[in-house]
Write a protein that holds these residues in place. Sequence first.
Motif, PDB file in Angstrom:
ATOM      1  N   UNK A   1      -0.993 -12.790   9.136  1.00 31.11           N
ATOM      2  CA  UNK A   1      -1.360 -12.206   7.851  1.00 31.11           C
ATOM      3  C   UNK A   1      -1.502 -10.701   8.033  1.00 31.11           C
ATOM      4  N   UNK A   2      -0.944  -9.952   7.098  1.00 31.28           N
ATOM      5  CA  UNK A   2      -0.960  -8.499   7.188  1.00 31.28           C
ATOM      6  C   UNK A   2      -1.512  -7.874   5.917  1.00 31.28           C
ATOM      7  N   UNK A   3      -2.067  -6.684   6.061  1.00 26.67           N
ATOM      8  CA  UNK A   3      -2.522  -5.876   4.934  1.00 26.67           C
ATOM      9  C   UNK A   3      -1.557  -4.717   4.710  1.00 26.67           C
ATOM     10  N   UNK A   4      -1.291  -4.425   3.442  1.00 27.59           N
ATOM     11  CA  UNK A   4      -0.442  -3.325   3.013  1.00 27.59           C
ATOM     12  C   UNK A   4      -1.166  -2.559   1.923  1.00 27.59           C
ATOM     13  N   UNK A   5      -0.672  -1.376   1.602  1.00 30.31           N
ATOM     14  CA  UNK A   5      -1.237  -0.652   0.472  1.00 30.31           C
ATOM     15  C   UNK A   5      -0.171   0.185  -0.220  1.00 30.31           C
ATOM     16  N   UNK A   6      -0.422   0.478  -1.487  1.00 29.73           N
ATOM     17  CA  UNK A   6       0.479   1.265  -2.303  1.00 29.73           C
ATOM     18  C   UNK A   6      -0.337   2.308  -3.060  1.00 29.73           C
ATOM     19  N   UNK A   7      -0.150   3.564  -2.710  1.00 30.88           N
ATOM     20  CA  UNK A   7      -0.874   4.654  -3.347  1.00 30.88           C
ATOM     21  C   UNK A   7      -0.301   4.930  -4.731  1.00 30.88           C
TER      22      UNK A   7
ATOM     23  N   UNK B   1      -2.014  -6.207  11.186  1.00 23.17           N
ATOM     24  CA  UNK B   1      -1.547  -7.580  11.134  1.00 23.17           C
ATOM     25  C   UNK B   1      -2.322  -8.394  12.159  1.00 23.17           C
ATOM     26  N   UNK B   2      -2.631  -9.623  11.797  1.00 25.54           N
ATOM     27  CA  UNK B   2      -3.394 -10.500  12.674  1.00 25.54           C
ATOM     28  C   UNK B   2      -2.691 -11.837  12.824  1.00 25.54           C
ATOM     29  N   UNK B   3      -2.598 -12.296  14.047  1.00 25.43           N
ATOM     30  CA  UNK B   3      -2.075 -13.611  14.371  1.00 25.43           C
ATOM     31  C   UNK B   3      -2.845 -14.126  15.570  1.00 25.43           C
TER      32      UNK B   3
ATOM     33  N   UNK C   1       1.872 -12.819   4.072  1.00 31.74           N
ATOM     34  CA  UNK C   1       2.206 -13.524   5.298  1.00 31.74           C
ATOM     35  C   UNK C   1       3.355 -12.845   6.012  1.00 31.74           C
ATOM     36  N   UNK C   2       3.565 -13.232   7.243  1.00 30.97           N
ATOM     37  CA  UNK C   2       4.774 -12.899   7.956  1.00 30.97           C
ATOM     38  C   UNK C   2       5.341 -14.180   8.540  1.00 30.97           C
ATOM     39  N   UNK C   3       6.566 -14.551   8.191  1.00 33.54           N
ATOM     40  CA  UNK C   3       7.517 -13.868   7.304  1.00 33.54           C
ATOM     41  C   UNK C   3       6.954 -13.637   5.901  1.00 33.54           C
ATOM     42  N   UNK C   4       7.396 -12.563   5.269  1.00 37.65           N
ATOM     43  CA  UNK C   4       6.871 -12.165   3.981  1.00 37.65           C
ATOM     44  C   UNK C   4       7.138 -13.205   2.907  1.00 37.65           C
ATOM     45  N   UNK C   5       6.123 -13.457   2.089  1.00 36.45           N
ATOM     46  CA  UNK C   5       6.257 -14.270   0.906  1.00 36.45           C
ATOM     47  C   UNK C   5       6.197 -13.413  -0.332  1.00 36.45           C
TER      48      UNK C   5
END
Length: 114
Positions: free
Chosen positions: A34-40, A51-53, A98-102
């Motif tokens: 599972x990963x975190x992203x952001x959009x300014x 990302x954490x696994x 998620x990774x792979x991305x959903x």
Amino acid sequence: EVQLVESGGGLVQPGGSLRLSCVASGFIFDDYAIAWFRQAPGKEREGVLCISSYEGTTYYDDSVKGRFTFSRDNAKNTVYLQMNDLKPEDTAVYYCNTFPLGAWGQGTQVTVSS
């Protein structure tokens, strides 16, 4: 159906803290990173913040290292992003995936301002 629901954003003053949550459903949580992203505002979505696994946690954005902490509670199908010492440049919509991305969810808005 895979679903990820972000929450915990809000308005905070510089130097403040927030904890974001991401609750997952519709898949075997333990099998996915599972990963975190952001959009300014006005910008495209940035690359992965962290990302954490089961291999561990990796922080890819130098600007958040030492301030943001990723944690994962598999029993609750939930990941968290603890954000400390927030800065105006942290203002963004934050997403988990998620990774792979959903599919992308709605994200949660974080605004850092006086």
